[in-house]
Write a protein that holds these residues in place. Structure first.
Motif, PDB file in Angstrom:
ATOM      1  N   PHE A  97      41.119  45.040  44.038  1.00 37.32           N
ATOM      2  CA  PHE A  97      41.996  44.350  43.101  1.00 37.32           C
ATOM      3  C   PHE A  97      42.143  42.878  43.466  1.00 37.32           C
ATOM      4  O   PHE A  97      42.279  42.017  42.594  1.00 37.32           O
ATOM      5  N   SER A  98      42.079  42.573  44.750  1.00 37.35           N
ATOM      6  CA  SER A  98      42.239  41.181  45.187  1.00 37.35           C
ATOM      7  C   SER A  98      41.116  40.286  44.705  1.00 37.35           C
ATOM      8  O   SER A  98      41.263  39.051  44.672  1.00 37.35           O
ATOM      9  N   GLU A  99      39.995  40.872  44.312  1.00 40.37           N
ATOM     10  CA  GLU A  99      38.854  40.093  43.826  1.00 40.37           C
ATOM     11  C   GLU A  99      38.988  39.720  42.359  1.00 40.37           C
ATOM     12  O   GLU A  99      38.077  39.098  41.789  1.00 40.37           O
ATOM     13  N   LEU A 100      40.115  40.060  41.744  1.00 38.56           N
ATOM     14  CA  LEU A 100      40.313  39.774  40.324  1.00 38.56           C
ATOM     15  C   LEU A 100      40.972  38.429  40.075  1.00 38.56           C
ATOM     16  O   LEU A 100      41.351  38.105  38.942  1.00 38.56           O
ATOM     17  N   VAL A 101      41.102  37.613  41.100  1.00 38.47           N
ATOM     18  CA  VAL A 101      41.705  36.288  40.959  1.00 38.47           C
ATOM     19  C   VAL A 101      40.996  35.515  39.847  1.00 38.47           C
ATOM     20  O   VAL A 101      39.769  35.364  39.844  1.00 38.47           O
ATOM     21  N   GLY A 151      50.371  39.723  43.512  1.00 36.66           N
ATOM     22  CA  GLY A 151      50.334  38.273  43.638  1.00 36.66           C
ATOM     23  C   GLY A 151      49.394  37.594  42.664  1.00 36.66           C
ATOM     24  O   GLY A 151      48.926  36.482  42.910  1.00 36.66           O
ATOM     25  N   LEU A 152      49.156  38.243  41.514  1.00 40.63           N
ATOM     26  CA  LEU A 152      48.245  37.672  40.516  1.00 40.63           C
ATOM     27  C   LEU A 152      48.944  37.466  39.175  1.00 40.63           C
ATOM     28  O   LEU A 152      48.285  37.392  38.133  1.00 40.63           O
ATOM     29  N   GLY A 153      50.273  37.392  39.195  1.00 39.01           N
ATOM     30  CA  GLY A 153      51.035  37.216  37.968  1.00 39.01           C
ATOM     31  C   GLY A 153      50.944  35.808  37.414  1.00 39.01           C
ATOM     32  O   GLY A 153      50.405  34.898  38.063  1.00 39.01           O
ATOM     33  N   PRO A 154      51.485  35.561  36.206  1.00 42.75           N
ATOM     34  CA  PRO A 154      51.403  34.244  35.552  1.00 42.75           C
ATOM     35  C   PRO A 154      51.990  33.114  36.376  1.00 42.75           C
ATOM     36  O   PRO A 154      51.563  31.959  36.252  1.00 42.75           O
ATOM     37  N   GLU A 155      52.971  33.448  37.218  1.00 43.66           N
ATOM     38  CA  GLU A 155      53.605  32.405  38.031  1.00 43.66           C
ATOM     39  C   GLU A 155      52.657  31.774  39.046  1.00 43.66           C
ATOM     40  O   GLU A 155      52.946  30.712  39.614  1.00 43.66           O
ATOM     41  N   GLN A 156      51.504  32.422  39.267  1.00 40.33           N
ATOM     42  CA  GLN A 156      50.522  31.882  40.212  1.00 40.33           C
ATOM     43  C   GLN A 156      49.771  30.685  39.643  1.00 40.33           C
ATOM     44  O   GLN A 156      49.151  29.930  40.388  1.00 40.33           O
ATOM     45  N   GLY A 157      49.832  30.527  38.316  1.00 38.49           N
ATOM     46  CA  GLY A 157      49.215  29.370  37.693  1.00 38.49           C
ATOM     47  C   GLY A 157      47.741  29.571  37.387  1.00 38.49           C
ATOM     48  O   GLY A 157      47.114  30.533  37.845  1.00 38.49           O
ATOM     49  N   GLY A 209      43.781  29.560  37.267  1.00 37.91           N
ATOM     50  CA  GLY A 209      42.796  29.630  38.341  1.00 37.91           C
ATOM     51  C   GLY A 209      43.052  30.749  39.324  1.00 37.91           C
ATOM     52  O   GLY A 209      42.134  31.216  39.984  1.00 37.91           O
ATOM     53  N   ARG A 210      44.306  31.196  39.414  1.00 31.17           N
ATOM     54  CA  ARG A 210      44.610  32.314  40.318  1.00 31.17           C
ATOM     55  C   ARG A 210      45.168  33.520  39.567  1.00 31.17           C
ATOM     56  O   ARG A 210      44.852  34.663  39.895  1.00 31.17           O
ATOM     57  N   ALA A 211      45.998  33.262  38.563  1.00 31.41           N
ATOM     58  CA  ALA A 211      46.600  34.364  37.813  1.00 31.41           C
ATOM     59  C   ALA A 211      45.524  35.179  37.099  1.00 31.41           C
ATOM     60  O   ALA A 211      44.496  34.651  36.666  1.00 31.41           O
ATOM     61  N   LEU A 212      45.776  36.471  37.000  1.00 32.86           N
ATOM     62  CA  LEU A 212      44.922  37.368  36.224  1.00 32.86           C
ATOM     63  C   LEU A 212      45.349  37.248  34.762  1.00 32.86           C
ATOM     64  O   LEU A 212      46.477  37.579  34.407  1.00 32.86           O
ATOM     65  N   LYS A 213      44.466  36.759  33.920  1.00 33.83           N
ATOM     66  CA  LYS A 213      44.791  36.574  32.508  1.00 33.83           C
ATOM     67  C   LYS A 213      44.911  37.935  31.837  1.00 33.83           C
ATOM     68  O   LYS A 213      44.005  38.761  31.923  1.00 33.83           O
ATOM     69  N   GLN A 214      46.030  38.154  31.158  1.00 40.48           N
ATOM     70  CA  GLN A 214      46.301  39.455  30.549  1.00 40.48           C
ATOM     71  C   GLN A 214      46.165  39.376  29.030  1.00 40.48           C
ATOM     72  O   GLN A 214      46.775  38.519  28.387  1.00 40.48           O
ATOM     73  N   VAL A 215      45.365  40.279  28.464  1.00 43.69           N
ATOM     74  CA  VAL A 215      45.200  40.353  27.019  1.00 43.69           C
ATOM     75  C   VAL A 215      45.526  41.772  26.564  1.00 43.69           C
ATOM     76  O   VAL A 215      45.295  42.740  27.292  1.00 43.69           O
ATOM     77  N   ASN A 216      46.088  41.883  25.375  1.00 47.82           N
ATOM     78  CA  ASN A 216      46.495  43.190  24.848  1.00 47.82           C
ATOM     79  C   ASN A 216      45.382  43.820  24.031  1.00 47.82           C
ATOM     80  O   ASN A 216      45.047  43.348  22.945  1.00 47.82           O
ATOM     81  N   LEU A 267      44.199  51.370  43.911  1.00 45.44           N
ATOM     82  CA  LEU A 267      45.437  50.605  43.748  1.00 45.44           C
ATOM     83  C   LEU A 267      46.513  51.007  44.747  1.00 45.44           C
ATOM     84  O   LEU A 267      47.630  50.482  44.692  1.00 45.44           O
ATOM     85  N   SER A 268      46.205  51.926  45.637  1.00 41.35           N
ATOM     86  CA  SER A 268      47.249  52.479  46.500  1.00 41.35           C
ATOM     87  C   SER A 268      47.887  51.430  47.402  1.00 41.35           C
ATOM     88  O   SER A 268      49.074  51.536  47.741  1.00 41.35           O
ATOM     89  N   GLY A 269      47.136  50.400  47.787  1.00 37.85           N
ATOM     90  CA  GLY A 269      47.684  49.379  48.665  1.00 37.85           C
ATOM     91  C   GLY A 269      48.752  48.524  48.010  1.00 37.85           C
ATOM     92  O   GLY A 269      49.532  47.847  48.711  1.00 37.85           O
TER      93      GLY A 269
END
Length: 324
Positions: free
Chosen positions: A135-139, A164-170, A172-179, A222-224
């Protein structure tokens, strides 16, 4: 001397009384009409709709309802709103979504559960040829996080934030979420317009099985992320295992589990709540979709574990009568 009532008049009065008595008795013995129910499910191809369809059929077949109709919906969020508004009699929904949505509408006291019907498994899916293994590679990547109105959108957002990949990360780092719903997300993953899809459902989910055969897929562990998700968002989230070979030759993988509840309003008639609970307990095998691996359904010890959502009072009495 007072004139006696003519014999014919007496007979007529007696017959009239007798007929009236018969009519009263017949009326008293006429059963009340059975209710017409709707069961809010989910999108086509998903476990919610499969389960809702099986439950509706059983409710009608066993006489708990006169008619029971499964309804295609957007998912948990949509379902909770339908129950609270009275547009649906029963609904399946994720426990975290149920609590959040009921509280948001000031109707927490009005929403109750009839039981935990199965465990929902969060599927975090990438293409096998993507090279992504954690999951950490999804930056900075793009993720489909469920259809608008689905509970997946809430659960996915919480997992993403905890990682730690939410929108607040800005940027380039946040995972862009689409519905995107299940089927649209699988198509987007296939054509490369998204990098990952997060989908909550039973094991296996039939459209994912089909996609795994056509396009190689990998499920991420995702267990971690579970401890951080629980710390930030509450104890709705469990560590559960998707068994090996659930999707093609994919190995077993640990992921996030969320209780999936059968919900109703507190004012649901007691006899209907009791009848539904009896079906959940006594006809559990009839409520398991044919495609299911059978690892998440309707065990007596888990039905009452409704993740903080109170049981309908008649459901409590029914479980006590059935299990002591």
């Amino acid at each position: 001397m007072r004139e006696l009532m003519p014999r014919r008049a007496v007979l007529r009065a007696g017959l009239a009384f007798g007929a009236g008595g018969l009519l009263v008795s017949a009326s008293a013995c006429t059963p009340a009409p059975r209710p017409q129910l709707t069961v809010a499910g989910g999108e086509s191809g998903g476990f919610y709709l499969e389960f809702a369809t099986l439950l509706a059929g059983l409710l009608q077949r066993e006489g708990v309802a006169g008619t029971a109709t499964p309804v295609v919906t957007g998912g948990s969020l949509d379902n909770v709103r339908r129950v609270l508004s009275g547009d649906a009699t029963l609904a399946v929904a994720l426990a975290d979504t149920a609590v959040v949505e009921a509280a948001a509408h000031g109707r927490g006291d009005g929403l109750v559960a009839l039981g935990k019907v199965y465990e929902n498994y969060v599927h975090c899916i990438v293409r096998e040829d993507s090279g992504i293994r954690s999951f950490s590679e999804l930056v900075g990547k793009t993720a489909a996080v469920g259809e608008v109105g689905s509970g997946t959108t809430l659960t996915a957002a919480r997992i993403i934030a905890a990682a730690g990949l939410g929108p607040e990360q800005g940027p380039g780092r946040a995972l862009k979420q689409v519905n995107l719903g299940l089927n649209q997300a699988l198509a987007a993953l296939k054509d490369g317009s998204i990098d990952v899809m997060i989908q909550s459902g039973g094991v296996p989910t039939a459209p994912v099985v089909a996609a795994a055969k056509e396009t190689g897929l990998r499920l991420l562990d995702l267990s971690g992320i579970i401890p951080a998700t629980r710390a930030q968002s509450g104890f709705f989230y469990d560590r559960v295992l998707i068994p090996a070979n659930s999707y093609g030759q994919a190995p077993a993988v640990w992921t996030v589990g969320v209780a999936n509840l059968l919900l109703c309003r507190r004012d649901l008639p007691d006899e209907l709540a009791t009848g539904t609970v009896e079906l959940l307990v006594e006809h559990a095998r009839d409520l398991v979709p044919a495609s299911s691996a059978g690892v998440q359904f309707l065990s007596p010890e888990t039905l009452i574990n409704t993740a903080g959502v109170p049981l309908h009072p008649a459901a409590v009495a029914a479980y006590q009568a059935l299990h002591g």
